[in-house]
Motif scaffolding. Structure first.
Motif, PDB file in Angstrom:
ATOM      1  N   ALA A  78       0.864  -0.970   0.455  1.00  0.00           N
ATOM      2  CA  ALA A  78       0.159  -0.033  -0.004  1.00  0.00           C
ATOM      3  C   ALA A  78       0.832   1.296  -0.204  1.00  0.00           C
ATOM      4  N   LYS A  79       1.984   1.146   0.737  1.00  0.00           N
ATOM      5  CA  LYS A  79       2.542   2.011   0.446  1.00  0.00           C
ATOM      6  C   LYS A  79       3.220   2.775  -0.631  1.00  0.00           C
ATOM      7  N   ASP A  80       2.855   2.551  -1.938  1.00  0.00           N
ATOM      8  CA  ASP A  80       3.504   2.558  -3.015  1.00  0.00           C
ATOM      9  C   ASP A  80       3.049   2.385  -3.829  1.00  0.00           C
ATOM     10  N   ASP A  81       1.455   2.415  -3.375  1.00  0.00           N
ATOM     11  CA  ASP A  81       0.293   2.267  -4.221  1.00  0.00           C
ATOM     12  C   ASP A  81      -0.452   3.599  -4.378  1.00  0.00           C
ATOM     13  N   ASP A  82      -0.552   3.962  -5.084  1.00  0.00           N
ATOM     14  CA  ASP A  82      -1.349   5.513  -5.378  1.00  0.00           C
ATOM     15  C   ASP A  82      -2.550   5.958  -5.016  1.00  0.00           C
ATOM     16  N   SER A  83      -3.316   4.521  -5.240  1.00  0.00           N
ATOM     17  CA  SER A  83      -4.590   4.814  -5.088  1.00  0.00           C
ATOM     18  C   SER A  83      -4.806   4.587  -3.493  1.00  0.00           C
ATOM     19  N   VAL A  84      -3.872   4.398  -2.770  1.00  0.00           N
ATOM     20  CA  VAL A  84      -4.041   4.507  -1.595  1.00  0.00           C
ATOM     21  C   VAL A  84      -4.015   5.495  -0.563  1.00  0.00           C
ATOM     22  N   LYS A  85      -4.859   6.330  -0.202  1.00  0.00           N
ATOM     23  CA  LYS A  85      -4.474   7.706   0.521  1.00  0.00           C
ATOM     24  C   LYS A  85      -4.013   7.221   1.731  1.00  0.00           C
ATOM     25  N   GLY A  86      -4.115   6.247   2.779  1.00  0.00           N
ATOM     26  CA  GLY A  86      -4.015   6.278   3.783  1.00  0.00           C
ATOM     27  C   GLY A  86      -4.347   5.533   4.291  1.00  0.00           C
ATOM     28  N   VAL A  87      -3.782   5.220   5.791  1.00  0.00           N
ATOM     29  CA  VAL A  87      -4.485   4.043   6.180  1.00  0.00           C
ATOM     30  C   VAL A  87      -5.283   3.939   7.843  1.00  0.00           C
ATOM     31  N   PHE A  88      -6.691   3.321   7.947  1.00  0.00           N
ATOM     32  CA  PHE A  88      -7.455   3.222   9.162  1.00  0.00           C
ATOM     33  C   PHE A  88      -7.209   2.581   9.944  1.00  0.00           C
ATOM     34  N   ILE A  89      -6.422   2.491  11.650  1.00  0.00           N
ATOM     35  CA  ILE A  89      -6.469   0.802  11.995  1.00  0.00           C
ATOM     36  C   ILE A  89      -7.857   1.129  13.293  1.00  0.00           C
ATOM     37  N   ARG A  90      -8.651  -0.176  13.378  1.00  0.00           N
ATOM     38  CA  ARG A  90      -9.109  -0.407  14.763  1.00  0.00           C
ATOM     39  C   ARG A  90      -8.332  -0.921  15.620  1.00  0.00           C
ATOM     40  N   ALA A  91      -8.071  -0.173  16.351  1.00  0.00           N
ATOM     41  CA  ALA A  91      -6.582  -0.841  17.951  1.00  0.00           C
ATOM     42  C   ALA A  91      -7.264  -1.723  18.479  1.00  0.00           C
ATOM     43  N   GLU A  92      -6.941  -2.611  19.142  1.00  0.00           N
ATOM     44  CA  GLU A  92      -7.274  -3.834  20.103  1.00  0.00           C
ATOM     45  C   GLU A  92      -7.534  -3.066  21.345  1.00  0.00           C
ATOM     46  N   ASN A  93      -8.441  -3.480  22.235  1.00  0.00           N
ATOM     47  CA  ASN A  93      -8.632  -3.389  22.973  1.00  0.00           C
ATOM     48  C   ASN A  93      -7.612  -4.313  24.377  1.00  0.00           C
ATOM     49  N   PHE A  94      -7.360  -5.150  24.231  1.00  0.00           N
ATOM     50  CA  PHE A  94      -6.928  -5.763  25.486  1.00  0.00           C
ATOM     51  C   PHE A  94      -6.064  -6.476  25.501  1.00  0.00           C
ATOM     52  N   GLY A  95      -4.922  -6.812  24.191  1.00  0.00           N
ATOM     53  CA  GLY A  95      -3.863  -7.512  24.341  1.00  0.00           C
ATOM     54  C   GLY A  95      -3.191  -7.910  22.900  1.00  0.00           C
ATOM     55  N   MET A  96      -2.158  -8.119  22.886  1.00  0.00           N
ATOM     56  CA  MET A  96      -1.629  -8.950  21.591  1.00  0.00           C
ATOM     57  C   MET A  96       0.161  -9.228  21.760  1.00  0.00           C
ATOM     58  N   ARG A 118       3.285  -1.827  14.174  1.00  0.00           N
ATOM     59  CA  ARG A 118       4.529  -1.160  14.884  1.00  0.00           C
ATOM     60  C   ARG A 118       5.922  -0.389  13.402  1.00  0.00           C
ATOM     61  N   LEU A 119       6.737  -1.540  13.118  1.00  0.00           N
ATOM     62  CA  LEU A 119       7.583  -0.963  12.051  1.00  0.00           C
ATOM     63  C   LEU A 119       6.601  -1.162  10.590  1.00  0.00           C
ATOM     64  N   ALA A 120       5.688  -1.890  10.413  1.00  0.00           N
ATOM     65  CA  ALA A 120       4.595  -1.891   9.151  1.00  0.00           C
ATOM     66  C   ALA A 120       3.802  -0.356   9.166  1.00  0.00           C
ATOM     67  N   LEU A 121       3.975   0.262   9.643  1.00  0.00           N
ATOM     68  CA  LEU A 121       3.017   1.659  10.361  1.00  0.00           C
ATOM     69  C   LEU A 121       4.213   2.258   9.865  1.00  0.00           C
ATOM     70  N   LEU A 122       5.728   2.481  11.103  1.00  0.00           N
ATOM     71  CA  LEU A 122       6.333   3.120  10.610  1.00  0.00           C
ATOM     72  C   LEU A 122       6.636   3.420   8.418  1.00  0.00           C
ATOM     73  N   ASP A 123       7.155   1.949   8.647  1.00  0.00           N
ATOM     74  CA  ASP A 123       7.606   2.131   6.754  1.00  0.00           C
ATOM     75  C   ASP A 123       6.259   2.557   5.683  1.00  0.00           C
ATOM     76  N   PHE A 124       5.110   1.842   6.375  1.00  0.00           N
ATOM     77  CA  PHE A 124       3.997   2.951   5.332  1.00  0.00           C
ATOM     78  C   PHE A 124       4.221   4.468   5.452  1.00  0.00           C
ATOM     79  N   LYS A 125       4.197   5.736   6.513  1.00  0.00           N
ATOM     80  CA  LYS A 125       4.356   6.642   6.558  1.00  0.00           C
ATOM     81  C   LYS A 125       5.251   7.283   6.114  1.00  0.00           C
ATOM     82  N   GLU A 126       6.561   6.481   5.308  1.00  0.00           N
ATOM     83  CA  GLU A 126       7.403   7.292   4.648  1.00  0.00           C
ATOM     84  C   GLU A 126       7.016   7.306   3.449  1.00  0.00           C
ATOM     85  N   SER A 127       6.065   7.535   2.934  1.00  0.00           N
ATOM     86  CA  SER A 127       5.563   7.374   2.048  1.00  0.00           C
ATOM     87  C   SER A 127       4.618   8.919   1.818  1.00  0.00           C
ATOM     88  N   GLY A 128       4.675   9.456   3.025  1.00  0.00           N
ATOM     89  CA  GLY A 128       3.967  10.453   3.284  1.00  0.00           C
ATOM     90  C   GLY A 128       2.586  10.664   3.695  1.00  0.00           C
TER      91      GLY A 128
END
Length: 204
Positions: A11-29, A38-48
């Protein structure tokens, strides 16, 4: 890597993707899963592109659910819930004494007291050789998570630790402490994302 990591990377390099919306986990993982997301989100954010996370409350005490989304540009939380994030825990089930009740005589070979896989079957409680490495591992994971959250939220480690040590908090207090950016229902967060993309037809 998980499927979600590769999906975000594509999605980082997909021009049709404007951003990401995440439903956060309530309890744990699992800690590894939280750090990988977290690392995947940081990588994705490099796209602006933006990352928005919404939690219907951080009701569980686990730090991992929060660490997983701490790199989001904005963290939303439902205003009628609370922020109970405070740390992490581990559990071990001990079956010592059970074998005797069944008149069973199992045989185990333990090479060293720190090789404690069999302790679940032979002990009734933690022994020091079990506690020491468990505590060291948990402390390491906790300290690493706090450091990463502090970096993501642009806060000090001391500030993050203070919030965790004084949990639980109301939604309003969590926002005042800098752990949450906006309060609102899920529908409000979705509408916000639609406006941010300029497309009010987005389905979630």
């Amino acid at each position: 890597m998980s499927a979600s990591f590769y999906a975000l990377h594509r999605a980082k390099d997909d021009d049709s993707v404007k951003g990401v919306f995440i439903r956060a986990e309530n309890f744990g993982m699992a800690p590894a899963s939280a750090e990988e997301l977290r690392l995947a989100l940081l990588d994705f954010k490099e796209s602006g592109k933006f990352v928005i996370a919404h939690a219907q409350g951080f009701e569980g005490t686990s730090l991992m659910s929060y660490q997983a989304v701490s790199a989001a540009d904005e963290i939303w939380m439902q205003d009628t819930t609370g922020f109970a994030v405070s740390g992490m825990r581990s559990e071990t089930e001990f079956l010592g004494g059970v074998m005797e009740k069944f008149d069973a005589n199992p045989e185990f070979f333990q090479f060293h007291e720190y090789k404690n896989a069999v302790n679940s079957y032979t002990e009734k409680d933690f022994t020091l050789p079990i506690v020491k490495p468990r505590r060291a591992t948990s402390t390491s994971i906790f300290d690493n998570a706090v450091a990463q959250i502090a970096e993501d939220r642009e806060m000090s480690v001391a500030s993050i630790t203070d919030v965790l040590m004084t949990s639980p908090h109301s939604a309003e207090d969590a926002m005042a402490a800098g752990m949450v950016d906006k309060l609102g229902q899920l529908a409000e967060a979705k509408d916000y994302v639609r406006k941010k993309t300029g497309n009010d037809k987005i389905a979630f």
